[in-house]
Structures are given as C-alpha cells and as structure tokens.
Scaffold this active site. Structure first.
Site, PDB file in Angstrom:
ATOM      1  CG  HIS A 257      -1.442   1.348   1.598  1.00 12.90           C
ATOM      2  ND1 HIS A 257      -0.932   2.128   2.612  1.00 12.90           N
ATOM      3  CD2 HIS A 257      -2.461   2.061   1.058  1.00 12.90           C
ATOM      4  CE1 HIS A 257      -1.620   3.258   2.692  1.00 12.90           C
ATOM      5  NE2 HIS A 257      -2.540   3.247   1.756  1.00 12.90           N
TER       6      HIS A 257
ATOM      7  CG  HIS B   9      11.444  -1.548   7.352  1.00 13.72           C
ATOM      8  ND1 HIS B   9      10.819  -0.536   8.043  1.00 13.72           N
ATOM      9  CD2 HIS B   9      10.558  -2.580   7.323  1.00 13.72           C
ATOM     10  CE1 HIS B   9       9.625  -0.928   8.433  1.00 13.72           C
ATOM     11  NE2 HIS B   9       9.433  -2.171   8.007  1.00 13.72           N
TER      12      HIS B   9
ATOM     13  CG  HIS C  75     -10.430  -6.392  15.812  1.00 13.91           C
ATOM     14  ND1 HIS C  75     -10.284  -5.288  15.008  1.00 13.91           N
ATOM     15  CD2 HIS C  75     -10.540  -7.450  14.959  1.00 13.91           C
ATOM     16  CE1 HIS C  75     -10.309  -5.662  13.738  1.00 13.91           C
ATOM     17  NE2 HIS C  75     -10.456  -6.972  13.684  1.00 13.91           N
TER      18      HIS C  75
END
Length: 303
Positions: free
Chosen positions: A104, A145, A175
């Site tokens: 993304h 990275h 969650h």
C-alpha cells in the site's frame, strides 16, 4: 508558495510512472482507467489492473477534490472551516502468490483557507508506504525498510525513526492484537518549520512516491516463481481477511472518502478479490505461519 494545482499535476505524473512500471512488472495485464467527477467538486482517475501474471488485483488512483467538509470530518480534523481541497495518489496491490506481499502507498496534500487573517491557508502533507506479507521473509523486510530509510534520510535524518514508529502504531489491528504487516513509514499533517521548507516536504512526498515501484518490483521478482501449496494459498486468503478488517474498521482514508462523498469503487478498491475467515484458527507450533504471526508486532528494528 507551491500551488495546489502544481502538487496535483506532479501527483498525476507519479501515477502515470507507477502504472507503467507495474504493467512492465506484471508482463500481461494492463490498467483500465475510469475518469470520474465528485458531486460537490473535483474528481479523479481510477486505474485498476486485474488477473495478471502476478497482480491479481490492484489500483493506482489519483484524485483532486474540493468542496465543503462534513461536520464529522471537521470535528475529526479539529477545524472550523468548511472549504477544503485534497489531492493524492493511493495504491493497493494484491498479488496472486502467497510469497509475494500486499503493498500500500499513499501520498496526499490537504488545504483549507486560513481561519485567521494572515492570508495563509491551513495545509499539510501526509502519506507513507507499508508492506503486508502473507509470509514474512525477513531478508525482504530488511530490504524494504532500508529503501524507506534511505529516501527518508535524504531529506531529514529524523524522518525514518519517527515515521516508522508512526506506521507501527497506525497499522495495528487492535481487535486482533497484531500489526497488519511489517509496517513501513506513515506520516500526517506534515508542515513547514524553521528546519524544513514546504518545497522540501513536497520533494520528499514525491521521492517517497517514486520509491514504490523499484522497491516493490525487487521484492516481487525475488518471490514470484516460487512454488506454493493450496494450504499456503488458504493462508494468503486468511491474511487478506485481516487486511480487509483493518481497512473497513480503522483506515482513515477509507473513512474520509466515504464521509466526503467520494467514489465508492475507488475507495474500496483496496479490498482483496478473495479472502477467507477461518473460525478460531491456530497456527501449528513451529510452522511458517506461526513464525509470521510472531513477527506481526510493533517495534521490530528491521534496519
């Protein structure tokens, strides 16, 4: 001062460059473009690629929209003004191979007229790139990275550690108590200061956008010809379900698009074409799936 029109045009160029690179990477599928207009002002170019050699579904979207902010967004942004302008490029790619990660990217600019009498608009840049492997391959994570750190360090030595931590915190599925992937960099409301100019922030935004294609192409090509089993593909579909959960429950861009009357197909292009939810799944101890789950946590130092 850099105009919003200049920013939008440069972002459109980056969209063109990335689409060309992804078509070359896939080798078969081509992007389909749909031009759209937003009720209330502005519009964009939605580009979707599907059913390719390696890219099962992906979108590289550009938008430049303006108009009046809904009350809910004004409250979230802690502003009193109504008029806004927003432009950006947003990308999500879902590969058809469980050893190739989801990726993304978003680069964006937001502007509002000033609420004070200094004549200067309220404005900021935001964006980032993050990687969501179905299986975490540590060598690839370190490479990814390092590419992001390199581009950050060119503009400010403090960007990478700050934005890496921000990404860890943002791309966290509360969650599930796990990160969406291995993170990357994320930033929002980045403005000029005495140490960094608007021009530098804009150049950083563009440089980050142009890091996407070469970094992702390298990772895809490392893994695209590996063999995989039906069980590994089921795991891929389960990891996609976590991606969908994050985008529908937490993602600020999805919420902003829906609340500002954006184009639904463009907003939800981030969702995977196929996903599965297995009831009460537990990875076998010592399995590659368990190793991946152990690495879906905040604070891992990849470089």
């Amino acid at each position: 001062m850099i105009s919003k029109e200049t920013i939008a045009e440069d972002y459109k160029t980056i969209q063109d460059e990335i689409c060309k690179s992804l078509e070359m990477l896939d080798g078969a599928a081509k992007f389909e473009e749909e031009l759209w207009e937003r009720d209330g002002g502005g519009g964009g170019r939605t580009r979707v690629i599907q059913n390719g050699n390696i890219l099962e579904k992906g979108g590289v979207n550009f938008s430049a929209v303006y108009g009046k902010l809904p009350d809910g967004v004004k409250k979230a942004f802690k502003v009193e003004q109504d008029d806004f302008f927003a432009t950006g490029v947003s990308i999500v790619i879902h590969p058809n191979h469980p050893m190739v990660p989801i990726i993304h990217m978003n680069i964006r600019y937001f502007e509002m007229p000033s609420s004070i009498d200094d004549g200067q608009p309220l404005r900021w840049f935001g964006g980032g790139i993050d990687l969501t492997p179905h299986y975490v391959i540590e060598e690839d994570a370190r490479y990814f990275h390092q590419q992001l750190k390199d581009v950050c360090d060119r503009f400010n030595i403090g960007f990478y550690p700050r934005f890496k931590t921000w990404a860890d915190d943002y791309f966290f599925i509360k969650h599930r108590n796990e990160t969406r992937g291995i993170g990357g960099v994320f930033y929002d409301r980045l403005t000029a200061t005495d140490e960094i100019s608007w021009e530098t922030i804009f150049e950083f935004s563009k440089a980050l956008g142009r890091t996407f294609a070469p970094a992702y192409s390298e990772i895809v090509n490392r893994n695209r010809f590996k063999e995989f089993t039906p069980q590994q593909q089921d795991w891929q579909y389960q990891r996609r379900s976590r991606y969908a959960e994050f985008n529908l429950v937490y993602d600020a861009g999805t919420k902003f698009g829906l609340e500002t009357n954006g184009r639904i197909e463009s907003i939800l292009m981030s969702l995977p074409p196929t996903a599965k939810w297995f009831y009460n799944y537990e990875a076998a101890i010592g399995s590659e799936e368990a190793k991946t789950l152990d690495l879906l946590k905040k604070g891992i130092d990849w470089v």
